[in-house]
Design an enzyme around this catalytic site. Sequence first.
Site, mmCIF file in Angstrom:
data_model
loop_
_atom_site.group_PDB
_atom_site.id
_atom_site.type_symbol
_atom_site.label_atom_id
_atom_site.label_comp_id
_atom_site.label_asym_id
_atom_site.label_seq_id
_atom_site.Cartn_x
_atom_site.Cartn_y
_atom_site.Cartn_z
ATOM 1 N N ARG A 165 1.011 -1.163 -0.154
ATOM 2 C CA ARG A 165 0.072 0.087 -0.079
ATOM 3 C C ARG A 165 0.762 1.182 0.214
ATOM 4 N NH1 ARG A 165 -2.451 -4.317 2.672
ATOM 5 N NH2 ARG A 165 -4.466 -4.547 1.970
ATOM 6 N N HIS A 182 -0.977 -2.317 -4.503
ATOM 7 C CA HIS A 182 -0.423 -3.436 -5.802
ATOM 8 C C HIS A 182 -0.255 -2.690 -6.923
ATOM 9 C CE1 HIS A 182 0.006 -6.456 -2.716
ATOM 10 N NE2 HIS A 182 -1.013 -7.114 -3.061
ATOM 11 N N HIS A 239 3.109 -12.771 -6.131
ATOM 12 C CA HIS A 239 2.237 -12.743 -5.127
ATOM 13 C C HIS A 239 1.642 -14.265 -5.223
ATOM 14 C CE1 HIS A 239 -1.104 -11.597 -2.854
ATOM 15 N NE2 HIS A 239 -0.776 -10.340 -2.639
ATOM 16 N N GLU A 242 5.629 -12.547 0.661
ATOM 17 C CA GLU A 242 5.978 -11.678 -0.469
ATOM 18 C C GLU A 242 7.198 -10.774 -0.100
ATOM 19 O OE1 GLU A 242 2.401 -9.485 -0.973
ATOM 20 O OE2 GLU A 242 1.462 -10.926 -0.047
HETATM 21 C C1 BGC Z 1 -2.030 -7.817 1.040
HETATM 22 C C2 BGC Z 1 -3.407 -7.869 1.582
HETATM 23 C C3 BGC Z 1 -4.291 -8.202 0.381
HETATM 24 C C4 BGC Z 1 -4.039 -9.070 -0.764
HETATM 25 C C5 BGC Z 1 -4.646 -8.874 -1.939
HETATM 26 C C6 BGC Z 1 -1.637 -9.057 -0.041
HETATM 27 O O1 BGC Z 1 -0.393 -8.715 -0.372
HETATM 28 O O2 BGC Z 1 -1.132 -7.805 2.291
HETATM 29 O O3 BGC Z 1 -3.849 -7.282 2.398
HETATM 30 O O4 BGC Z 1 -5.720 -8.392 0.751
HETATM 31 O O5 BGC Z 1 -2.532 -9.038 -1.196
HETATM 32 O O6 BGC Z 1 -4.996 -10.160 -2.503
#
Ligand code: BGC
Length: 332
Positions: free
Chosen positions: A67, A92, A163, A295
């Site tokens: 974020r 992201h 991810h 990640e």
């Molecule tokens: C975040 C989560 C988020 C997810 C999205 C992760 O990298 O930390 O908060 O909900 O990604 O799928």
Amino acid sequence: MPIKQIIKLSNNQGMHIKLSNWGATWLSCVLPVHGQNREVLLGCQSFEQYQQQDAYLGATIGRYANRIANASIDIDGKHYMLAANQGVNQLHGGKIGFDKRLWHIQSQSDQQVTFKLISPDGDQGFPGELNVEVNYQLTDDNQVIILFNATTTKTTPVNLTNHAYFNLDGETSKDILNHRLKVNANYYLPVDANGIPHNDLVSVNMHDMDLRRPKLLFEKLLESQERQITGGYDHAYLLDKTKAIAAELISSDNKVIMNVITTKPSLQVYTGNFLQHTPNRHNGEYGNFAGVALEAQFLPDSPHHASWPQPSCFLHPDQIYRYQTTYQFIVS
Ligand code: BGC
């Protein structure tokens, strides 16, 4: 007209992985475990389903993973508004992050593939044209090595990660709650309900967040106030760089261990707290906690926290961004 492609890499151990130029996505990871093939990566059945889900399954995340508060940054006295896609914040990389792009296949062989993307100046609000390359390599000792390279024409924050969600018991098993996880980190970052850091780094001794010894993921999972806020683990750990291995994940049957090794300063541990309704490969849906994402990245919201003990997340035109993360699979 560029098309979505699937690339398969294989090694001499009988392990194989699949990748796509759509989102430079890691689609599949099959390990031979005592004579049986085990799919240890969550994934969908079709590209249509990949495009519908919002869990970022296996995708390459950019320009900025995690974020950025208020979807805005300041660089050299100039204010930039970024594309917000989670309330007022950016998650992201914005509405159309790198996970939703068709990448160019730069090179390909039996055990490696390189994807390339040019992100234009102003993409999702970010300054500078960013040239990105992501190389995946499968070695004969069951390591998946992901190398991220980038250059820019203007100073911009860059935080590329993958991810992938893992379930080392096999992705058809219900959840990862009986996996054990070890993370070599002495500090973690508390966040608010929106995943935005509201404090500085704190010791893992506080609030039952210590993962320095392998811990069963279900253990007091929703008892700690920190994890209640986020519905499970969804926290960045500042890695102890004196340790060679960042994290170790152990399947519940103890047959598969995955080591994470990275040059990145931090690891986001996300136990798939909101995975429910994500389409799986079998005409069904995953439930919450079906997989865990580990990640490697900069700490979340780093553009607003220059004092945190990690390299700068800003890439300058005279620099090369180069980070590497390895997922190593050991079958015993
Ligand atoms: C975040 C989560 C988020 C997810 C999205 C992760 O990298 O930390 O908060 O909900 O990604 O799928």
